[in-house]
Design an enzyme around this catalytic site. Structure first.
Site, PDB file in Angstrom:
ATOM      1  N   LYS A  71     -31.622 -20.217  28.730  1.00  0.00           N
ATOM      2  CA  LYS A  71     -31.853 -20.799  27.263  1.00  0.00           C
ATOM      3  C   LYS A  71     -30.512 -20.450  26.487  1.00  0.00           C
ATOM      4  O   LYS A  71     -30.236 -21.193  25.458  1.00  0.00           O
ATOM      5  CB  LYS A  71     -32.964 -20.012  26.574  1.00  0.00           C
ATOM      6  CG  LYS A  71     -34.288 -20.580  27.148  1.00  0.00           C
ATOM      7  CD  LYS A  71     -35.320 -20.119  26.418  1.00  0.00           C
ATOM      8  CE  LYS A  71     -36.790 -20.542  26.770  1.00  0.00           C
ATOM      9  NZ  LYS A  71     -37.982 -20.012  26.017  1.00  0.00           N
ATOM     10  N   ASP A 108     -39.663 -24.180  20.929  1.00  0.00           N
ATOM     11  CA  ASP A 108     -40.546 -23.067  21.064  1.00  0.00           C
ATOM     12  C   ASP A 108     -41.139 -22.701  19.727  1.00  0.00           C
ATOM     13  O   ASP A 108     -42.109 -22.040  19.557  1.00  0.00           O
ATOM     14  CB  ASP A 108     -39.623 -21.840  21.494  1.00  0.00           C
ATOM     15  CG  ASP A 108     -39.479 -21.864  23.245  1.00  0.00           C
ATOM     16  OD1 ASP A 108     -40.400 -22.613  23.926  1.00  0.00           O
ATOM     17  OD2 ASP A 108     -38.589 -21.356  23.470  1.00  0.00           O
TER      18      ASP A 108
END
Length: 295
Positions: A71, A108
């Site tokens: 990420k 997210d």
């Protein structure tokens, strides 16, 4: 390839390890519901191999779902960033544009917001604080989610306070009041939050859960909890939370809703012009793919 031509569209999820990923089942269900033919597979890629992997991608890519430990590393492999991804320093989504360039996003945040709403968080009431257990990319997304949810502060529960300094600064940037606290202090504080997000790895919250079981919070006083870990489920933390009368959702709910936003981004140029998808039906199909309750 013209927009709306479904032939040879490709997407996928990258991470290491990746064999456990539920993203292929989730995304494939979405594309079936949308009437699109999209090849979506899991690719085991380490941070060291990521540059070569990205350079070797060929074909009509719609996008990539990105999971740990990529990420942060993936931020160096994209052409541009959404404002949120740039601010957080973490992404979970890469979308290809019509001109072949790539843009980083972080969905997210929507995953956390919608999962907590499903667990009973009241979005009509503003103010209050969120408890965040752990650090890393999901904790950063939780801070952004707290801002979207109209909260005024976050308490960051960690084992090593010095490692939370960047997250505290991130919270201040969102106009939130941060507090850095030790993880073992969480159980006594739990009833005072509007929402709680646990970002710890599987079983890492078990010692905290043991303390929670002896904390007499009283019925109806625990806020909604999102435990990002979902294997095994219920986690010790989730079981203790439910036994105390609190509502709990697993990371699968977060996975569902962050994937919904990914699908929106990926299919923006693949759907025929003028198409208005039935997103409620798409979400229902995606939830069924994860054996989650019907929406």
């Amino acid at each position: 390839m013209a927009s709306g031509d479904a032939t040879n569209w490709t997407a996928g999820v990258l991470g290491h390890p990746i064999s456990h990923s539920r993203s292929p089942a989730l995304h494939r269900a979405a594309y079936r519901a949308l009437g699109l033919e999209v090849d979506y597979d899991a690719h085991d890629v380490t941070p060291e191999d990521l540059p070569a992997h990205m350079a070797g991608l060929r074909g009509e890519w719609l996008g990539l779902s990105v999971t740990m430990p990529l990420k942060s590393a993936m931020m160096r492999e994209v052409d541009r960033f959404s404002p949120r991804a740039e601010r957080l320093g973490f992404l979970n989504t890469v979308a290809w544009e019509e001109d072949g360039t790539t843009t980083a996003y972080n969905t997210d945040v929507e995953g956390i917001v919608e999962a907590l709403a499903f667990a009973g968080y009241d979005r009509s009431v503003t103010g209050g604080r969120m408890g965040v257990l752990g650090g890393g990319g999901t904790a950063a997304a939780a801070i952004a989610a707290a801002h979207l949810m109209g909260l005024t502060g976050v308490d960051l529960f960690v084992r090593t306070p010095a490692k939370a300094a960047e997250h505290a600064e991130l919270a201040r940037g969102f106009g939130l009041s941060p507090e850095i606290r030790l993880l073992h202090d969480f159980p006594a504080s739990a009833p005072g939050f509007r929402a709680v997000v646990a970002t710890l790895p599987p079983r890492a919250a078990d010692p905290t859960a043991e303390l929670l079981t002896v904390t007499d919070a009283g019925p109806g006083t625990l806020p909604p909890l999102l435990d990002a870990a979902y294997d095994p489920w219920p986690s010790a933390l989730a079981a203790a939370w439910e036994s105390g009368g609190g509502q709990v959702v697993s990371g699968l709910e977060m996975l569902l809703y962050q994937a919904v936003e990914q699908v929106r981004l990926f299919t923006a140029r693949a759907l025929p012009a003028g198409t208005t998808p039935d997103w409620a039906a798409v979400i229902t199909a995606m939830a069924a793919a994860l054996d989650l309750p019907e929406r």
